[in-house]
Design a protein around this motif. Structure first.
Motif, PDB file in Angstrom:
ATOM      1  N   GLN A 112      35.568  57.154  52.072  1.00 30.86           N
ATOM      2  CA  GLN A 112      36.585  57.863  51.295  1.00 30.86           C
ATOM      3  C   GLN A 112      37.239  58.968  52.126  1.00 30.86           C
ATOM      4  OE1 GLN A 112      33.797  58.751  48.247  1.00 30.86           O
ATOM      5  NE2 GLN A 112      34.678  57.274  46.815  1.00 30.86           N
TER       6      GLN A 112
ATOM      7  N   LYS B   3      41.548  53.033  35.428  1.00 28.93           N
ATOM      8  CA  LYS B   3      40.243  52.453  35.627  1.00 28.93           C
ATOM      9  C   LYS B   3      39.806  51.671  34.395  1.00 28.93           C
ATOM     10  CE  LYS B   3      36.259  53.684  38.298  1.00 28.93           C
ATOM     11  NZ  LYS B   3      35.512  54.721  38.956  1.00 28.93           N
ATOM     12  N   ARG B   6      41.420  48.347  34.104  1.00 35.31           N
ATOM     13  CA  ARG B   6      40.884  47.349  35.010  1.00 35.31           C
ATOM     14  C   ARG B   6      39.567  46.806  34.457  1.00 35.31           C
ATOM     15  NH1 ARG B   6      40.925  49.834  39.984  1.00 35.31           N
ATOM     16  NH2 ARG B   6      38.719  50.314  40.004  1.00 35.31           N
ATOM     17  N   ARG B   7      38.773  47.728  33.898  1.00 30.45           N
ATOM     18  CA  ARG B   7      37.518  47.276  33.327  1.00 30.45           C
ATOM     19  C   ARG B   7      37.756  46.330  32.162  1.00 30.45           C
ATOM     20  NH1 ARG B   7      32.939  48.033  34.607  1.00 30.45           N
ATOM     21  NH2 ARG B   7      33.323  49.830  35.905  1.00 30.45           N
TER      22      ARG B   7
ATOM     23  N   THR C 147      27.367  44.891  47.968  1.00 26.82           N
ATOM     24  CA  THR C 147      27.193  46.005  47.037  1.00 26.82           C
ATOM     25  C   THR C 147      26.022  46.891  47.463  1.00 26.82           C
ATOM     26  OG1 THR C 147      25.824  44.636  45.598  1.00 26.82           O
ATOM     27  CG2 THR C 147      28.153  44.784  45.054  1.00 26.82           C
ATOM     28  N   PRO C 158      33.702  47.599  48.119  1.00 24.42           N
ATOM     29  CA  PRO C 158      35.101  47.235  48.332  1.00 24.42           C
ATOM     30  C   PRO C 158      35.691  46.529  47.103  1.00 24.42           C
ATOM     31  CG  PRO C 158      33.637  45.815  49.587  1.00 24.42           C
ATOM     32  CD  PRO C 158      32.799  46.913  49.032  1.00 24.42           C
ATOM     33  N   HIS C 159      36.991  46.667  46.948  1.00 21.38           N
ATOM     34  CA  HIS C 159      37.639  46.130  45.741  1.00 21.38           C
ATOM     35  C   HIS C 159      37.577  44.616  45.663  1.00 21.38           C
ATOM     36  CE1 HIS C 159      38.967  49.944  44.334  1.00 21.38           C
ATOM     37  NE2 HIS C 159      39.547  50.227  45.495  1.00 21.38           N
ATOM     38  N   TRP C 160      37.633  43.964  46.826  1.00 23.59           N
ATOM     39  CA  TRP C 160      37.704  42.500  46.799  1.00 23.59           C
ATOM     40  C   TRP C 160      36.436  41.870  46.247  1.00 23.59           C
ATOM     41  CZ3 TRP C 160      33.829  40.560  49.741  1.00 23.59           C
ATOM     42  CH2 TRP C 160      33.351  41.335  50.788  1.00 23.59           C
ATOM     43  N   LYS C 162      34.974  42.612  43.452  1.00 24.87           N
ATOM     44  CA  LYS C 162      34.992  42.557  41.985  1.00 24.87           C
ATOM     45  C   LYS C 162      35.259  41.147  41.443  1.00 24.87           C
ATOM     46  CE  LYS C 162      33.920  46.685  40.579  1.00 24.87           C
ATOM     47  NZ  LYS C 162      34.800  47.854  40.743  1.00 24.87           N
TER      48      LYS C 162
END
Lengths: 333, 265, 386, 130
Positions: A112, B3, B6-7, C147, C158-160, C162
């Motif tokens: 981040q 958020k 998206r959930r 994860t 990372p987002h991918w 999900k």
């Protein structure tokens, strides 16, 4: 540029071998060069090793990364910080057989954008493991062309390697893993900017040689079939010191063999000498027991020492006269 | 806020996807060729077994022996490992779904020759994961490719007739040989670990011969016509003729497999 | 991260050694089976599938059950399962590996196993099973590694990943559904040819898998500093209770359909299981033991006081696992072959070689599981502030 | 120094391993195991193979593999050679007619090159020879 030089050299070697085979120079490329290559390989490696073992190692300089053996109630890390020869041997075995230090390859990242974190990067380790172990199996498998009758362990290895009956002749698992490993190791040098920056022609050349050997081998087994019996005849005659070059061996084989010969002869003079060097790395093969055992400098010569006692003996009267303290008073006359 | 949406989306996508857990293979199975029907095969070899005539043990034995010798079928004494292409079973076991309490015992105990039915809609073909067994379009024979078989035995679970045998061990030591130790036929023996079954003598049909069992029973006195072989799609063939003229039955027809071995008498 | 698997005390190495011993035993036995053929097993021309395929069926359920922690955590944001999810995924990985090995050791021609992929056959459920299992293994390896690595670095995943996690949910359902279809699509076997087989498989899976997970979590609590959380364990126990109740209901539905209609081919298998058929009653004690175990466990699970007793819970979980192992791993597969298409009954009992190979496969699975859990425990222990 | 001895022993072992193919010769003292000469089928049966000899030597396994799929699976009962001749695609019935001795025509090369085909686990020579 480095890449092109190395690629050009490897292609040139293969082409030379092919041309030699096509022009009927079987004696040169099938007998003389492989024989010389083997001699250069063994002789060169022996000289190299002799040179290394003749260099004194005055200090114990193992690089460690674990708790050293000290007090009884502190648990030492025997493999990261070996205290005895056996432990150092275990550490070496893990290094030689499992490439343990490559497992420490990490990748730094900002999480981040504010915190530094590391992650294990297994690519290099995996690629190296695949390439080296597959290569070993492939080399042993090749003994079927150099021995008659073929020893049982070679047959067993061949059967296990070709366990999956895919294609005819069956594709060996190590063929696939070897090519995958070499391709990865090459691709890594191309795509990783840091690695690419430090790569020289001498880094690319052996990889291209290995790739060329692998691809020509695959070609001979699965596509442009070669006369395997004639090749075996040639190899056997070589190892029986009565060389005879049979007719009808494909030029691709001579290309393959010349590539292998060049690689063999190149080993002692290149980075691939790590195959011997790894055993002689003082940072890895020594036990870290400096605090427990006295190591005497091997080339220690007797130093003439002038001790305090001698000094006082020589100058006692002057010291007493000057009022300096002495350990042993002047003898009264 | 973003958020949460998206959930929400994930939740919906997940729930929707949950339903797909069963749908994919189902759709695939639905799209798969539903076997071949007779119209799909150019021809359909079939056999008619005359129950009256095969009551003579000599006839049955001739058929079995010819089969074994033609195909180098091993004779393994252990019934649990025995390989059988054509075997003898009692009426009450073969036609279990067609017997009733009022049938006389001698009827129930009649001997029946059973073999692969070369079904019109073969379940074994449907389940085979490697196409090692398939329905031949040219003549409707359910073939077996011993080179391809992985020995998973799914076809044996799927066959409603018990017509398939697995090679639990190397069959060669159990195959009949002549005085010189040679096999009686050039038909390849099988290796351990593959499934085999009656192939309607596909290799003999290729040479214009009848199946070995059909030929063999004809040699036995009184055995002529005990087994009749022919093309079911040809209205002039002998099997078509018999099945038109005579009442016949087949095994477990309610399963919809469409067996092509018929029984008369 | 991987080196964390090799950091452990004497007890841990002894455990690994024990699994290694089982693997060696299994390898030796399989070597014999490979050279002599499947004649060394107790299977026969009538009962063509035995303990291998039965264990495979049982373990597919264990693998699929990971969805019971993944789904609440990722879709419903149920944070209690935060530390449990990775355990579920690890269990799924080990279970799928065992499933694949059990299919492999059951093959008559193991060297030709690649034929399934070289000659893909969409109408065969076995082909789909291979695809489903392979895909599930890759999904869980990927999700687990990514994860967990993110967690270790205290970074968001990372987002991918999900959508891949979402995909893994129906995939988990599909592996057990396809395994049920493997059986329920066979018109030859009345016992298996029931539309409720897939739901039944899932219900029993969601009871046995989470039970195993509870046991493993309790073991980790006991022997390490890593605690998946008491509340998570209690929630899993509740899931086990519901699933087991539904499972009993499904079995009852099956029994009613078969026994009330009284069609011979549908009643025979149940009579074989619970009463014995024509003197063949080797499975009867097993089945009644399983039934009694089920009743006792479900009763004690339904009562909140006993369910929430963490000293009693491991016994209830072990009971549930054993009951379902008997249902799927002993009863289901063999009984499908009873009676055979010609009305005959052949008994089946695994031979020593078969048992040794089976133990070897389990040893391998638990070896993998031990290594994976050791990584989790070692990494997590370091993250706990001392 | 102490370690020099160890290193040299290691080097020696390595050299012994690498030169492994030589030691069989020195230990067993066998003569150069060359190949026997190729044997051709009885000229009374045939003087030509179905394809060129060199091509057959290199590719017979793939030809047989194709034949087996053609004949068993696709029902193809004819192989047209590059010279236009027609043959029945069968190992037992076509190839082995002329190459009628497995030791002479198959094993001689296979054994030498250490190739272990599985054909003979099932197929027999004409006349049922195992």
């Amino acid at each position: 540029m480095n890449v092109l030089v190395a690629l050009g050299a490897a292609v040139g070697v293969f082409a030379a071998g092919m041309a030699g085979g096509a022009l009927g120079l079987g004696w040169l490329f099938g007998v003389v060069i492989p024989g010389l290559a083997l001699l250069v390989f063994l002789g060169g490696l022996a000289v190299k090793v002799w040179d290394w073992v003749s260099t004194p190692v005055p200090f114990r300089i193992p690089t460690t990364c674990g708790q050293q053996t000290s007090l009884d109630w502190i648990k030492p890390n025997k493999l990261e910080n070996p205290h005895t020869g056996i432990q150092a041997l275990g550490r070496m075995a893990l290094e030689v057989l499992c490439f343990r230090s490559l497992l420490r390859n990490t990748k730094a990242e900002m999480v981040q954008g504010r915190r530094l974190a590391y992650r294990t990067s297994l690519g290099l380790w995996l690629g190296a493991m695949l390439m080296h172990w597959s290569l070993l199996v492939i080399l042993i498998r090749h003994l079927r062309l150099m021995t008659n009758p073929v020893p049982a362990f070679v047959s067993f290895l061949e059967a296990a390697d070709g366990f999956l009956e895919i294609g005819l002749p069956a594709v060996f698992v190590t063929t696939v893993t070897f090519l995958a490993g070499v391709t990865y190791l090459l691709a890594r040098r191309f795509t990783n900017p840091q690695v690419r920056y430090i790569s020289l022609a001498g880094d690319y050349f052996p990889l291209f040689l290995l790739l060329g050997i692998g691809l020509s081998g695959v070609w001979m087994r699965h596509f442009g079939k070669v006369d395997i019996a004639a090749i075996k005849e040639l190899m056997l005659s070589l190892f029986h010191f009565s060389p005879a070059v049979p007719e009808g061996i494909s030029p691709v084989f001579y290309g393959h063999l010349f590539l292998a010969s060049v690689l063999l002869a190149y080993i002692p003079f290149s980075k691939i000498a790590h195959m011997a060097g790894i055993f002689l790395s003082p940072t890895r093969n020594l036990a870290n027991n400096n605090r427990a055992v006295r190591h005497v400098n091997p080339w220690d010569y007797p130093v003439k020492v002038h001790t305090y006692e001698e000094y006082e003996e020589e100058l006692r009267d002057k010291m007493v006269a000057a009022g300096l303290p002495v350990e042993k008073p002047l003898e009264k006359e | 806020m973003e958020k949460k949406t998206r959930r929400e989306f994930l939740k919906e996508a997940g729930t929707a996807a949950l339903g797909l857990g069963w749908a994919l293979p189902l759709a695939a199975a639905g799209c798969a060729p539903r076997g071949h029907n007779i119209a799909g095969s150019q021809r359909q070899w079939a056999m008619v077994v005359d129950l009256e005539k095969i009551q003579d043990p000599a006839v049955r034995e001739a058929a079995q022996k010819a089969c074994a010798r033609t195909h180098n079928i091993p004779h393994i004494p252990d019934p649990q490992e025995e390989i059988q292409w054509i075997r003898v079973e009692s009426f009450e076991h073969v036609f279990e779904d067609q017997i009733h309490g009022a049938m006389p015992p001698h009827e129930l105990e009649r001997s029946v020759l059973v073999l692969c039915n070369h079904c019109t809609n073969p379940p074994c073909v449907r389940v085979c994961p490697t196409q090692a067994t398939w329905k031949r379009e040219s003549d409707g024979i359910v073939m077996m490719d011993m080179h391809r078989c992985i020995g998973c035995r799914y076809c044996m679970a799927a066959c409603p007739y018990g017509s398939r045998s697995f090679n639990w061990r190397d069959p060669r030591p159990f195959i009949e040989t002549d005085a010189e130790g040679k096999f009686l036929s050039d038909f390849p023996t099988r290796t351990r670990g593959v499934v085999e079954k009656c192939n309607f003598c596909a290799e003999r049909l290729r040479d214009g011969l009848e199946p070995a069992c059909v030929e063999a029973v004809r040699e036995v006195p009184g055995g002529e016509g005990a087994l009749v072989f022919g093309d079911l799609t040809d209205p002039h063939s002998e099997v078509s003729h018999i099945l038109r003229e005579t009442p016949s039955r087949a095994r477990r027809v309610t399963l919809g497999t469409g067996p092509n071995v018929f029984y008369i008498g | 991260m991987l080196e964390a698997a090799f950091r452990g005390g004497g007890r841990y190495w002894a455990l690994l050694g024990f699994w290694g011993l089982l693997v060696a035993l299994g390898l030796g036995a399989w070597g014999r089976q490979f050279t002599e053929g499947l004649t060394v097993t107790g299977m026969s021309q009538d009962v063509t599938w035995g303990i291998y395929i039965a264990q495979f069926t049982f373990l597919v359920g264990v693998a699929a059950s990971a969805v019971m922690v993944v789904l609440p955590y990722y879709l419903h944001n149920y944070k209690v399962f935060g530390r449990m999810v990775i355990l579920g995924e690890g269990l799924a990985i080990a279970a799928v590996l065992m499933c694949m090995l059990f299919i492999f050791v059951d093959m008559g021609q193991p060297t030709r196993v690649a034929n399934v992929l070289l000659h893909p056959t969409p109408n065969s459920m076995m082909f789909w099973d291979m695809v489903a299992l392979g895909g599930y293994l890759v999904l869980n390896l990927l999700i687990g590694a990514v994860t967990f690595d993110a967690e270790r670095r205290e970074a968001p995943p990372p987002h991918w990943i999900k959508p891949i996690i979402v995909l893994s949910i129906p995939w988990a359902v599909s592996i057990h559904t396809v395994t049920a279809f493997l059986y329920s699509g066979l018109e030859a076997r009345a016992f298996w040819m029931t539309a409720i087989l897939a739901p039944r498989f899932l219900a029993s899976a969601f009871a046995s898998g989470p039970s195993l997970l509870i046991l493993l979590a309790l073991i980790l609590r006991r022997f390490t500093r890593f605690d998946p959380g008491e509340e998570a364990i209690r929630k899993l126990a509740l899931i086990v209770t519901y699933a087991m109740t539904v499972n009993i209901f499904f079995v009852g539905v099956e029994l009613f359909t078969a026994l009330y209609s009284d069609m011979p081919h549908h009643t025979y298998p149940f009579r074989y299981l619970y009463l014995g058929l024509h003197g063949h009653d080797s499975l009867v004690p097993w089945m009644w033991f399983g039934a009694a175990l089920t009743v006792v466990c479900v009763t004690l699970l339904l009562v909140p006081r006993t369910r929430n007793d963490l000293r009693l819970l491991p016994f209830l979980c072990a009971g549930v696992i054993l009951a379902i192992w008997i249902e799927k791993g002993v009863g289901l597969v063999i009984t499908g072959f009873v009676p055979n298409p010609l009305g005959r009954i052949t008994d089946y009992a695994p031979t020593g070689v078969e048992v040794a190979v089976t133990l070897g496969v389990y040893g391998f699975g638990f070896l993998v599981l031990s290594l994976l859990y050791k990584i989790v425990v070692n990494v997590r222990e370091r993250m706990i502030p001392a | 120094m102490g370690d020099r001895g160890k290193a040299l022993v290691g080097l020696g072992v390595f050299i012994l391993l690498v030169t492994f193919p030589l030691w069989g010769r020195l230990a067993g003292g066998q003569p150069v195991p060359g190949r026997d000469d190729l044997v051709y089928p009885d000229p009374a049966k045939a003087t030509d193979c179905i394809e060129a000899r060199d091509w057959m030597t290199a590719n017979h396994m793939n030809l047989l593999n194709r034949w087996r799929d053609d004949l068993v699976r696709r029902g193809v009962t004819e192989y047209v050679s590059s010279s236009g001749k027609r043959y029945y695609p069968s190992l037992t019935k076509t190839c082995l007619d002329c190459h009628d001795d497995r030791d002479k025509f198959c094993n001689r090369c296979h054994d030498y090159a250490h190739v272990t085909p599985t054909c003979w686990e099932c197929h027999t020579t004409p006349g049922g020879g195992a």
